[in-house]
Design a protein around this motif. Structure first.
Motif, short mmCIF file in Angstrom:
data_model
loop_
_atom_site.label_atom_id
_atom_site.label_comp_id
_atom_site.label_asym_id
_atom_site.label_seq_id
_atom_site.Cartn_x
_atom_site.Cartn_y
_atom_site.Cartn_z
N GLU A 137 0.82 -1.22 0.10
CA GLU A 137 -0.27 0.07 0.14
C GLU A 137 0.75 1.32 -0.18
OE1 GLU A 137 -4.03 -1.70 2.42
OE2 GLU A 137 -2.69 0.12 3.21
N ARG A 138 0.22 2.36 -0.27
CA ARG A 138 1.08 3.78 -0.49
C ARG A 138 1.30 4.03 1.09
NH1 ARG A 138 -0.66 7.60 -5.12
NH2 ARG A 138 -0.22 5.61 -6.24
N GLU A 139 2.36 4.25 1.19
CA GLU A 139 2.79 4.79 2.87
C GLU A 139 2.92 6.34 2.92
OE1 GLU A 139 6.52 3.35 5.45
OE2 GLU A 139 6.75 3.12 3.33
N PHE A 140 2.70 6.73 4.02
CA PHE A 140 2.86 8.14 4.26
C PHE A 140 4.33 8.19 4.72
CE2 PHE A 140 2.31 12.15 6.35
CZ PHE A 140 2.99 12.28 7.31
N VAL A 141 4.83 9.61 4.25
CA VAL A 141 6.19 9.84 4.34
C VAL A 141 6.34 11.18 5.39
CG1 VAL A 141 8.39 10.69 3.51
CG2 VAL A 141 7.07 8.80 2.33
N ALA A 142 5.40 12.12 4.85
CA ALA A 142 5.66 13.52 5.80
C ALA A 142 4.38 14.38 4.90
CB ALA A 142 6.75 14.06 5.18
N GLY A 152 1.53 28.46 7.57
CA GLY A 152 2.14 28.21 8.49
C GLY A 152 3.24 27.21 8.55
N GLY A 153 3.37 26.23 7.63
CA GLY A 153 4.25 25.43 7.55
C GLY A 153 4.63 24.28 8.41
N SER A 154 3.60 24.21 9.53
CA SER A 154 3.87 23.04 10.50
C SER A 154 3.94 21.60 9.58
CB SER A 154 2.45 22.94 11.37
OG SER A 154 1.60 22.64 10.79
N THR A 155 4.67 20.79 10.11
CA THR A 155 5.18 19.52 9.60
C THR A 155 4.91 18.35 10.43
OG1 THR A 155 7.52 19.61 10.27
CG2 THR A 155 6.96 20.58 8.05
N TYR A 156 4.99 17.00 9.93
CA TYR A 156 4.81 15.86 10.67
C TYR A 156 5.33 14.81 9.74
CZ TYR A 156 2.69 12.19 13.12
OH TYR A 156 2.47 10.91 13.89
N TYR A 157 6.21 13.65 10.51
CA TYR A 157 6.93 12.71 9.78
C TYR A 157 6.39 11.48 10.09
CZ TYR A 157 9.74 16.71 8.35
OH TYR A 157 10.13 18.05 7.66
N THR A 202 13.30 15.72 5.33
CA THR A 202 12.81 17.32 5.60
C THR A 202 11.88 17.93 4.69
OG1 THR A 202 14.70 17.89 6.80
CG2 THR A 202 13.23 19.69 6.30
N ILE A 203 10.56 17.99 5.03
CA ILE A 203 9.73 18.78 3.92
C ILE A 203 9.50 20.07 4.00
CG2 ILE A 203 7.81 18.35 5.70
CD1 ILE A 203 6.03 17.50 2.87
N SER A 204 9.66 20.78 3.12
CA SER A 204 9.39 22.21 3.15
C SER A 204 8.57 22.85 1.77
CB SER A 204 10.98 22.97 3.20
OG SER A 204 11.34 22.65 1.77
N ARG A 205 8.37 24.07 2.07
CA ARG A 205 7.48 24.54 0.65
C ARG A 205 7.92 25.82 0.50
NH1 ARG A 205 6.56 27.44 4.72
NH2 ARG A 205 4.49 28.61 5.06
N ASP A 206 7.93 26.33 -0.69
CA ASP A 206 8.45 27.68 -1.20
C ASP A 206 7.17 28.27 -1.65
OD1 ASP A 206 9.00 29.72 -2.67
OD2 ASP A 206 10.95 29.03 -3.18
N ASN A 207 6.40 29.26 -0.93
CA ASN A 207 5.10 29.81 -1.50
C ASN A 207 5.26 30.41 -2.81
OD1 ASN A 207 4.12 28.66 0.81
ND2 ASN A 207 3.79 30.73 1.92
N ALA A 208 6.51 31.26 -2.89
CA ALA A 208 6.46 32.03 -4.10
C ALA A 208 6.60 31.16 -5.58
CB ALA A 208 7.77 32.84 -4.17
N LYS A 209 7.11 29.76 -5.11
CA LYS A 209 7.32 29.03 -6.50
C LYS A 209 6.09 28.01 -6.65
CE LYS A 209 12.28 29.27 -6.68
NZ LYS A 209 13.60 28.71 -6.72
N ASN A 210 5.17 27.87 -5.44
CA ASN A 210 4.34 27.08 -5.41
C ASN A 210 4.64 25.71 -5.57
OD1 ASN A 210 1.47 27.51 -4.83
ND2 ASN A 210 0.97 26.79 -6.92
N THR A 211 5.65 25.36 -4.67
CA THR A 211 6.55 24.25 -4.67
C THR A 211 6.95 23.56 -3.31
OG1 THR A 211 7.40 24.82 -6.80
CG2 THR A 211 8.84 23.08 -5.52
N VAL A 212 6.59 22.14 -3.21
CA VAL A 212 6.84 21.56 -1.97
C VAL A 212 8.27 20.78 -2.53
CG1 VAL A 212 6.25 19.94 -0.55
CG2 VAL A 212 4.64 21.55 -1.47
N TYR A 213 9.02 20.58 -1.29
CA TYR A 213 10.14 19.56 -1.46
C TYR A 213 10.37 18.72 -0.43
CZ TYR A 213 11.56 24.14 -3.97
OH TYR A 213 11.67 25.27 -4.77
N LEU A 214 10.88 17.56 -0.86
CA LEU A 214 11.27 16.58 0.27
C LEU A 214 12.80 16.26 0.09
CD1 LEU A 214 10.08 14.66 2.39
CD2 LEU A 214 10.23 13.00 0.68
#
Length: 123
Positions: free
Chosen positions: A43-48, A54-59, A68-80
């Protein structure tokens, strides 16, 4: 609405990769953005996940302290950012977006999915 994931590849154990998920078609303000992974037959498994506002995170426990998960609002992009990779991290990684704030670790909660990017970690 489109989510475009990229950044996967082949890496030796202990190495690093950074996945990107570019979102288009709408603003994701108020959404939860998640990363999941899947190996064949499982099954598909949760990572983060991260709250766009606000940028709150959970792993997942299996990646805590390494990813580490993060996002760039200006670029509309999320990173892992994935460090100290292990062979058991090998999977297809998917980014996803959820409107609802409930059960953000469940794949069923997510409304939009990217196409997946393969990460292969060899020892």
């Amino acid at each position: 609405v489109q989510l475009q994931a990229c950044g996967g590849g082949l890496v030796q154990a202990g190495g690093s990769l950074r996945l990107s998920c570019a979102a288009s078609g709408r603003t994701f303000s108020g959404y939860i953005m998640g990363w999941f992974r899947q190996v064949p037959g499982k099954e598909r498994e949760f990572v983060a996940y991260i709250h766009w506002n606000g940028g709150s995170t959970y792993y997942a426990e299996s990646v805590k302290g390494r990813f580490t998960i993060s996002r760039d609002n200006a670029k509309n992009t999320v990173y892992l950012q994935m460090n100290s990779l292990k062979p058991e991290d090998t999977a297809v990684y998917y980014c996803a977006a959820a409107v609802a704030q409930y059960f953000p670790t469940s794949a069923l909660n997510y409304n939009y999915w990217g196409q997946g990017t393969l990460v292969t970690v060899f020892s």
